[in-house]
Write an enzyme that holds these catalytic residues in place. Structure first.
Site, PDB file in Angstrom:
ATOM      1  N   GLY A 191     -51.411   8.689 -18.889  1.00 57.69           N
ATOM      2  CA  GLY A 191     -51.074  10.587 -19.814  1.00 57.69           C
ATOM      3  C   GLY A 191     -52.109   9.711 -21.828  1.00 57.69           C
ATOM      4  CB  CYS A 216     -51.281   2.952 -27.550  1.00 59.18           C
ATOM      5  SG  CYS A 216     -50.871   3.085 -25.703  1.00 59.18           S
TER       6      CYS A 216
END
Length: 402
Positions: free
Chosen positions: A75, A340
């Site tokens: 992604g 993240c």
């Protein structure tokens, strides 16, 4: 209620979900074959056949032509290629197009490349506001778009928010941008497998997808990009993947990605209903376990409102990091937001954009359910939360006094 020290209750599927057996099988079988899909000998041709069959399957499942599926590492790379590649291409064609409109609650895989483009490439980043449910303010977005559409290079709007699960009005965004011939990219990483995603029907120009969110391996994903759209590549080398992403393809990971997508999309309707019921069990149980808790995001279920597997909760008077570690000590794994940005002690930009005060934003947890989640996992969490919340609040009070 007590629980034995047994299996981990994993409630962080939005960060990554365990691989499904079909993906593991596909990956193992392909790894035993070998061969570089760019080679012309028999092993190379066999590997190429595996890649192209996976491409056809991924395209069909996502409502795209096979030639529109560009395989890459996941992604983050897909978002970077879409945002930077489209920006560079549009700016080259028309130097006046330096503005990028995106929502303020995008994943950092979109926001950080835009910050870099603004700093090093002269881009103007125009952040569109959201409401208290985390949904894009279409009136504000429309005003930003209409202000001077001739200077807009692209629009990027995520399909569903990764922290609170709110579904964004992508169709409306695409329709408004199309009036001015402006390409639209969407990060659909969290949506695929949980919502009906059809690239062709969406009208999007580019869409990011990741394997490890749907039961495939990490390190592989795709940018679905219309053939008519021109983008500047980030990597140069062998010219693989339409010259948009050079590098030797990871045949085994691609095969596993396609297998996982087939399984996840195939069971989406039934699984989404099961997860929505589990989420509701969690939310209902919170009213007794921790009456002070506040559930964030859109309260309505359904593909136009909210992801079925995400419950984002604020615990007033407690620090999210303390709650997370106390739950972890009891074998319950969740998240304070996007993995993240884990380990960074700061309030979520998503929650702040929703109008939440920083103390409340810092005291929030994301519980995301998945294919391994059971009623026992939810009940285990609800049983642990009262004690965990009390200890976290006590720790926060001590911190304030010192």
């Amino acid at each position: 209620m007590t629980f034995a020290q047994s299996p981990i209750s994993y409630l962080d599927h939005a960060a990554t979900t365990p691989m499904v057996p079909e993906a593991i099988e596909a990956m193992n079988a392909t790894m035993l074959q070998g061969g570089n899909p760019s080679s012309l000998h028999g092993s190379g041709r066999a590997a190429r056949r595996t890649v192209e069959e996976a491409r056809e399957l991924v395209g069909r499942l996502l409502g795209a032509r096979p030639s529109e599926v560009v395989f890459l590492s996941g992604g983050t790379e897909a978002d970077n290629l879409a945002v930077k590649g489209l920006y560079w291409s549009r700016r080259t064609a028309d130097p006046a197009r330096r503005r990028v409109i995106t929502s303020v609650v995008e994943h950092h895989a979109v926001l950080d490349p835009l910050t870099w483009l603004a700093k090093d490439e002269g881009a103007v980043v125009d952040l569109a506001a959201v409401d208290r449910e985390c949904r894009l303010d279409l009136d504000a977005f429309g005003a930003q778009l209409e202000h001077m559409p001739s200077d807009v290079a692209l629009v990027s709007c995520m399909w569903a928010n990764n922290e609170v699960g709110t579904v964004q009005p992508v169709a409306e965004v695409v329709a408004r941008a199309a009036e001015h011939g402006i390409p639209v990219h969407s990060d659909a990483v969290q949506a695929v497998g949980y919502l009906p995603v059809d690239f062709a029907a969406s009208g999007l120009d580019a869409m990011s997808v990741s394997s490890h969110k749907i039961g495939g391996p990490t390190g592989v994903g795709a940018l679905v990009v219309r053939r008519e759209v021109e983008a500047v590549p980030l990597l140069h080398g062998g010219g693989q993947e339409r010259d948009l992403r050079s590098g030797t393809l990871n045949t085994a990971a691609i095969a596993a990605f396609a297998a996982a997508l087939e399984v996840t999309v195939g069971r989406r309707v039934a699984e989404s209903a099961r997860l929505e019921a589990l989420r509701q069990r969690l939310v209902d149980g919170l009213r007794t376990a921790v009456p002070e808790a506040v559930v964030n995001g859109d309260p309505q279920a359904g593909p136009q409102h909210r992801l079925p597997h995400v419950a984002h909760v604020t615990f007033p008077g407690a620090e999210g990091d303390s709650l997370l570690m106390l739950l972890d000590a009891q074998g319950i794994e969740c998240s304070t937001g996007s993995a993240c940005t884990a380990g960074v002690p700061q309030a979520s930009h998503v929650l702040l954009a929703m109008g939440m005060e920083e103390p409340a934003a810092r005291g929030s947890l994301r519980f995301s359910l998945g294919h391994t989640t059971t009623e026992a996992d939810v009940d285990r969490l609800l049983a642990a939360l009262p004690g965990v919340y009390e200890r976290a609040c006590a720790a926060a009070r001590v911190g304030v006094r010192t």
